[in-house]
Every structure is written in C-alpha cells, then in structure tokens.
Design a protein around this motif. Sequence first.
Motif, PDB file in Angstrom:
ATOM      1  N   ASN A   1      35.142  -2.020   0.261  1.00  0.00           N
ATOM      2  CA  ASN A   1      36.607  -1.923   0.304  1.00  0.00           C
ATOM      3  C   ASN A   1      37.046  -0.578   0.854  1.00  0.00           C
ATOM      4  O   ASN A   1      38.025  -0.492   1.602  1.00  0.00           O
ATOM      5  CB  ASN A   1      37.201  -2.147  -1.089  1.00  0.00           C
ATOM      6  N   ARG A   2      36.324   0.483   0.496  1.00  0.00           N
ATOM      7  CA  ARG A   2      36.651   1.804   1.032  1.00  0.00           C
ATOM      8  C   ARG A   2      36.483   1.813   2.546  1.00  0.00           C
ATOM      9  O   ARG A   2      37.323   2.348   3.270  1.00  0.00           O
ATOM     10  CB  ARG A   2      35.780   2.873   0.380  1.00  0.00           C
ATOM     11  N   ALA A   3      35.422   1.191   3.031  1.00  0.00           N
ATOM     12  CA  ALA A   3      35.178   1.135   4.479  1.00  0.00           C
ATOM     13  C   ALA A   3      36.265   0.328   5.184  1.00  0.00           C
ATOM     14  O   ALA A   3      36.752   0.733   6.251  1.00  0.00           O
ATOM     15  CB  ALA A   3      33.800   0.542   4.756  1.00  0.00           C
ATOM     16  N   ALA A   4      36.652  -0.800   4.601  1.00  0.00           N
ATOM     17  CA  ALA A   4      37.715  -1.622   5.198  1.00  0.00           C
ATOM     18  C   ALA A   4      39.030  -0.850   5.231  1.00  0.00           C
ATOM     19  O   ALA A   4      39.748  -0.869   6.232  1.00  0.00           O
ATOM     20  CB  ALA A   4      37.871  -2.919   4.418  1.00  0.00           C
TER      21      ALA A   4
ATOM     22  N   ALA B   1      39.429   2.420   5.246  1.00  0.00           N
ATOM     23  CA  ALA B   1      39.323   3.531   6.202  1.00  0.00           C
ATOM     24  C   ALA B   1      39.578   3.062   7.634  1.00  0.00           C
ATOM     25  O   ALA B   1      40.096   3.825   8.452  1.00  0.00           O
ATOM     26  CB  ALA B   1      37.951   4.185   6.099  1.00  0.00           C
ATOM     27  N   ALA B   2      39.256   1.815   7.928  1.00  0.00           N
ATOM     28  CA  ALA B   2      39.473   1.270   9.270  1.00  0.00           C
ATOM     29  C   ALA B   2      40.943   0.985   9.554  1.00  0.00           C
ATOM     30  O   ALA B   2      41.361   0.986  10.709  1.00  0.00           O
ATOM     31  CB  ALA B   2      38.653  -0.004   9.450  1.00  0.00           C
ATOM     32  N   ASP B   3      41.750   0.744   8.495  1.00  0.00           N
ATOM     33  CA  ASP B   3      43.167   0.413   8.677  1.00  0.00           C
ATOM     34  C   ASP B   3      43.993   0.870   7.470  1.00  0.00           C
ATOM     35  O   ASP B   3      44.564   0.055   6.747  1.00  0.00           O
ATOM     36  CB  ASP B   3      43.320  -1.103   8.870  1.00  0.00           C
TER      37      ASP B   3
END
Length: 167
Positions: free
Chosen positions: A139-142, A144-146
């Motif tokens: 979720n952190r990666a998702a 960070a992308a938007d």
Amino acid sequence: MTAQRQERYVWRPGIAVITLLALFCAAYNDVASGAATTERIITNRFSGLAIEGFDPVAYFVDGRSVLGLPEFEAWEEGVVWRFHNEGNRASFLAHPEIYGPQFGGYDPVDVARGVAVAGNPRFWLIAGERLYLFGFEANRAAFAADPKGFIGRAQARWPSLKRQLAQ
C-alpha cells in the motif's frame, strides 16, 4: 513375564483454579476494553498509546520511526502520545494537525477504498508535509506512485468513515 501397567493421568482443574482463571479473564477484559479511549486515532488497546508509542515528530525530524519515551508523554485528541525528547513533544503540542498521522493513522489506501484499516508505524511516508501510516508495504508503494490521487479519494471518504468509528 509380567505385564506392565500403564497409568494415565488426566489433569482436572479444581474449583480454585477455575475461579482464579475466571477472575483473571474478567480483570483482563476490563483493562483491555478501558485502554483504548478512541478508535479515531490508532491506539494500542492494552497500553493506551497512540501509534504504538512511536514519536510522530521523529518521522519529520529524524527521517525514521523512533519509539517515544514514557518521560515525554502528552495527552492529545483523547489518547496518550509519546516522544523521544521534550522538543518533539513541544512541536507536536503546538501543531498536532501537522505532526499527527493523517486519517488518525489509518492506511490512506484503504481509506480511499472506504475501509478503515490500521496503519503500522513502521510503514510510513511523508507526502505534502504530512505523515501517512500504511498497513502493508504494498500500500505504501501504491500510495507513493500516486499520492495526490489517494489523498483526494481518502479525504472524500474519511468524514463518513470517521463518523462510523467510536469516539
């Protein structure tokens, strides 16, 4: 040859053991249910500490998660917050809206979906000068992308979710 006799022992608790167990469970439930003062901010049910006792200001100042200390505590928004030092405590008390985790520490990706899932103080990100906690690294990666997209959707859903959480 003689046959060996096998004996089986079965432990059967006496009334004293059962009574002690019942008293312990009742006391434990009283403590556990009383420790969480609010669900609008992620709070440990057993310790009563916001975000597991991590210092919310340290994410900004030190760039990492740091456990707060019992000698630097503050009561804000119905929960106990811990800090690593007096300076962090003072900064938080002056601006809790800046240093406190957004959405009460709930994962903004899940909030954007309309679900309140507790964030983990070890999975965090600062975006737009605000702290966000995540339940999962994915979720952190998702996020960070938007970040703008997730923040916008989460802000739209948060008032409704917040009303559903206990006070």
